[in-house]
Write a protein that holds these residues in place. Sequence first.
Motif, PDB file in Angstrom:
ATOM      1  N   GLY A 276       0.777  -1.228   0.000  1.00 59.40           N
ATOM      2  CA  GLY A 276       0.000   0.000   0.000  1.00 59.40           C
ATOM      3  C   GLY A 276       0.807   1.275   0.000  1.00 59.40           C
ATOM      4  O   GLY A 276       0.260   2.346  -0.279  1.00 59.40           O
ATOM      5  N   ASN A 307      -2.056   3.821   0.200  1.00 60.23           N
ATOM      6  CA  ASN A 307      -3.405   3.293   0.046  1.00 60.23           C
ATOM      7  C   ASN A 307      -3.823   2.619   1.357  1.00 60.23           C
ATOM      8  O   ASN A 307      -3.311   1.555   1.712  1.00 60.23           O
ATOM      9  CB  ASN A 307      -3.458   2.299  -1.117  1.00 60.23           C
ATOM     10  CG  ASN A 307      -4.869   1.887  -1.445  1.00 60.23           C
ATOM     11  OD1 ASN A 307      -5.494   1.135  -0.711  1.00 60.23           O
ATOM     12  ND2 ASN A 307      -5.375   2.386  -2.555  1.00 60.23           N
ATOM     13  N   GLU A 321      -6.693   7.000  -0.402  1.00 58.84           N
ATOM     14  CA  GLU A 321      -5.264   7.039  -0.691  1.00 58.84           C
ATOM     15  C   GLU A 321      -4.770   8.482  -0.606  1.00 58.84           C
ATOM     16  O   GLU A 321      -4.871   9.238  -1.569  1.00 58.84           O
ATOM     17  CB  GLU A 321      -4.991   6.475  -2.085  1.00 58.84           C
ATOM     18  CG  GLU A 321      -3.509   6.416  -2.450  1.00 58.84           C
ATOM     19  CD  GLU A 321      -3.304   5.879  -3.835  1.00 58.84           C
ATOM     20  OE1 GLU A 321      -2.743   4.768  -3.960  1.00 58.84           O
ATOM     21  OE2 GLU A 321      -3.735   6.548  -4.808  1.00 58.84           O
TER      22      GLU A 321
END
Length: 408
Positions: A276, A307, A321
């Motif tokens: 992420g 994210n 995000e």
Amino acid sequence: MKKNLVAFAVAAAVLVPGVALAADSSNADTGPVLYGYGQITASQQFGTNSPEGLVFGAHRVRLGVKGEAVPGVSYNFQYKWDGAYLNSGGLQALSGLGYHGVAGATGVQKVWINFGFVPAFQVKVGKFRVPIGMERVQFSGDNLWFIQRSMNQSLGGDYGAGAEFHSPNVMNTGLYYNLAIMDNHSLNGNNAFYAPGGGVASPLGSPTAAQADVGGVLTNGSGNYLFAGMVGYKLNPLLNVELSGGRIAANHNINPILYAKSVDSWNVGARGGLMGLHYMAEYSHVTSYQGIEGLGAQDWYVAVAANLHQMTLTPDWLDLEPAFRFERFSWTGNNALANLGSGLNNYTIGLNYYVNPNNPHAAEVQLNYIVPSGAGNFRKAYANRDFGAVPANAYIYNTLALQFQAGF
């Protein structure tokens, strides 16, 4: 009668190719595949002392067809509508939606055929993106981290017609390359290799008294071409690095003091991420910008995004995000534009919301707030209508932008 209808239906299913819908513009589908997206953007600048207020419009609209004609031969055709509608005719509308960029444009964005019988040595012909710059080449308008690309959009190429030898993954080593030769008449405007206004500058050929400048493109040829290439390495998802550049012979017959003999541009970039967290950074440099002797430019930026859903911090329905980018652009050399101060900085704070994490770019919302610094001389140049002094995608006032996107 019923049997005839069944036979007709079977024949139609065999003879008439079905049109599928795609979630992105990759070439993995056999098609023909209909794909596209639309972006609606609202923007508000601050500190301009202008009564324009909110600018609202269709930022990018794309519609394309792609597929595989036979095994090993793929194709892609895409039409564009940029700046299709703006509700203001003032500063913000002239400069895009709160930034300095290309005015509204409609036309064929790309059209190419690729011969990939040998995966390590594929050949593409048609109109496609010049292989310079990581963000420009590896990201389309529907999967950008921010609403607008970085200012290094000015320091490479855009789209042009030509031929390219390439491979996305040479013998599964992670290495990739692109080598292209492109017609100098076909280059889109607003980049390092194209001189605005037609034939008086660099790459567009040397006019004669009998041949006129038609629509910004000279009718005669100079015999010069843009040569561009990129080499890189991908270790997914941790690391992707690239080095790219291009060179074009420029027309210096009109005024060899003002116009350079060539335009050179190069770029180095890196991106990657894990769980992420994502990062991307690039440095771009160009000499003899748009063929003008003594005028160079450089740009660098770093960007990060996190994210929260991929980091398991939010549920599926809240795929957020946050993102941040710092960028610095400066003119260099001994040209008058190099006297615009120490450079222009843009700080971009962003937040992306993806409605469906499994298909994030099919429906998303992006919110950006951009804060410039060192923009005083750039603002003066723009107020004097010296638009060429401000690079593409540069924000010279504090700007709040909101974008809605739907794609298929």
